[in-house]
Design an enzyme around this catalytic site. Structure first.
Site, PDB file in Angstrom:
ATOM      1  N   SER A  50      53.176 -26.495  44.522  1.00 15.74           N
ATOM      2  CA  SER A  50      53.301 -25.602  45.687  1.00 15.74           C
ATOM      3  C   SER A  50      54.337 -24.545  45.347  1.00 15.74           C
ATOM      4  O   SER A  50      55.227 -24.783  44.531  1.00 15.74           O
ATOM      5  CB  SER A  50      53.772 -26.414  46.892  1.00 15.74           C
ATOM      6  OG  SER A  50      54.221 -25.558  47.921  1.00 15.74           O
TER       7      SER A  50
ATOM      8  N   TYR B 139      59.896 -31.897  51.257  1.00 10.37           N
ATOM      9  CA  TYR B 139      58.620 -31.594  50.594  1.00 10.37           C
ATOM     10  C   TYR B 139      58.893 -30.755  49.335  1.00 10.37           C
ATOM     11  O   TYR B 139      58.346 -31.015  48.266  1.00 10.37           O
ATOM     12  CB  TYR B 139      57.713 -30.850  51.577  1.00 10.37           C
ATOM     13  CG  TYR B 139      56.381 -30.397  51.035  1.00 10.37           C
ATOM     14  CD1 TYR B 139      55.301 -31.277  50.998  1.00 10.37           C
ATOM     15  CD2 TYR B 139      56.178 -29.091  50.592  1.00 10.37           C
ATOM     16  CE1 TYR B 139      54.058 -30.860  50.525  1.00 10.37           C
ATOM     17  CE2 TYR B 139      54.951 -28.662  50.122  1.00 10.37           C
ATOM     18  CZ  TYR B 139      53.887 -29.550  50.090  1.00 10.37           C
ATOM     19  OH  TYR B 139      52.664 -29.139  49.618  1.00 10.37           O
TER      20      TYR B 139
END
Ligand SMILES: NC(=O)c1ccc[n+]([C@@H]2O[C@H](COP(=O)([O-])OP(=O)(O)OC[C@H]3O[C@@H](n4cnc5c(N)ncnc54)[C@H](OP(=O)(O)O)[C@@H]3O)[C@@H](O)[C@H]2O)c1
Length: 271
Positions: free
Chosen positions: A164, A177
């Protein structure tokens, strides 16, 4: 998937299938996180470019069966489903080995397992935060390592790892995250370098905000994109042997700027 789940004509459970040789032009694809919307879009895109036989591994039987049927509709001649929980790392070697032998070998793997978890900075629920790290870093990392080992033993292959843009720089908006993805991203890049000479190509995919089940209900970030766009970019990246891609591509330059922002400046950004 255990018996009792009904599959379409071309879909079999791994337990029902046996190893077999496939034609050299058929790509055997392993999907870790077999119900991931992004991963399924990638397989559909690979199938559009050439015939694929697929093993979907995941923890939810019903979602896996739906996913298998959607890939059948996309043209995949053979789709196996197989149970897998990213948190049960002790079972990974065996589950992956079984899935790959049922598939008859392995050409391409997609590591898509991931959860978003609680957004923001200091988590309200620390146990849940550790679970996010467990799935996104230890679980996905274990799957990546075992897949890489199988590929190296089998003479090579290609692995797309769903990282990501959150991996690139710690930000207050997604502290936990981002940390887990940063670990996975780093592991994937290091392995890619180390296994290059063994014929194992590791592609790190860094999407921004993608409209999928994972982000439903969240306010879209700038430069948001779709699973189909990530799929096309990933298939292109695999074809040309890229090491890292950003989706959309413009995020590469935005993240370059963000990477070099002083912390005092970045600290003021909450989203
Ligand atoms: N959507 C975005 O904006 C975005 C952006 C950048 C990166 N990514 C990454 O892209 C990947 C795919 O995301 P997506 O958007 O396609 O979301 P998704 O549809 O929710 O896919 C996530 C996948 O992870 C699986 N999973 C979660 N916990 C698991 C566990 N303990 N064991 C086994 N499987 C587990 C889910 O299975 P279940 O069906 O059982 O829940 C699902 O297959 C993720 O790694 C995500 O972090 C997404």
């Amino acid at each position: 998937v255990s018996s009792g789940v009904e599959h379409g004509a071309g879909v079999q459970s791994a337990e029902q299938a046996s190893p077999r040789a496939v034609g050299a032009d058929v790509q055997r694809v392993l999907v870790l996180g077999g119900s991931s919307e992004i991963a399924l879009a990638i397989v559909a895109e690979l199938q559009r470019r050439g015939p694929c036989e697929v093993a979907l591994l995941g923890r939810d039987e019903a979602r896996l069966s739906d996913a298998a049927r959607s890939l059948e509709r996309a043209g995949c001649a053979r789709v196996l489903t197989h149970p897998l929980d990213a948190r049960e790392r002790g079972s990974h070697a065996e589950e992956l080995g079984r899935a790959v032998s049922a598939l008859g070998g392995l050409d391409t793997a997609i590591v898509a397992v991931g959860v978003l978890g609680e957004r923001g900075g200091m988590p309200a629920d620390i146990d849940a935060a550790l679970e996010t790290i467990d799935v996104n870093l230890l679980g996905a990392g274990s799957l990546l390592l075992h897949t890489a080992a199988l590929m190296r033993a089998g003479g090579g292959g290609r692995i797309a790892v769903l990282s990501s843009v959150a991996a690139e720089r710690p930000r207050r908006a997604n502290v936990v995250y981002g940390a887990a993805k940063a670990g996975l991203d780093s592991l994937a890049r290091g392995l890619g370098d180390d296994l290059h000479e063994d014929g194992v190509h590791v592609l790190v995919v860094r999407p921004g905000f993608v409209h999928t089940r994972m982000t439903s209900g969240l306010r879209a970030a700038p430069l948001s994109t779709t699973a189909d766009a990530v799929a096309r970019a990933t298939a292109d990246g695999l074809e040309r042997g890229a090491q890292t891609i950003w989706v959309p591509a413009a995020l590469r330059w935005l993240m370059l700027v963000i990477r070099f922002l002083p912390r005092q400046v970045l600290r003021r950004v909450r989203s």
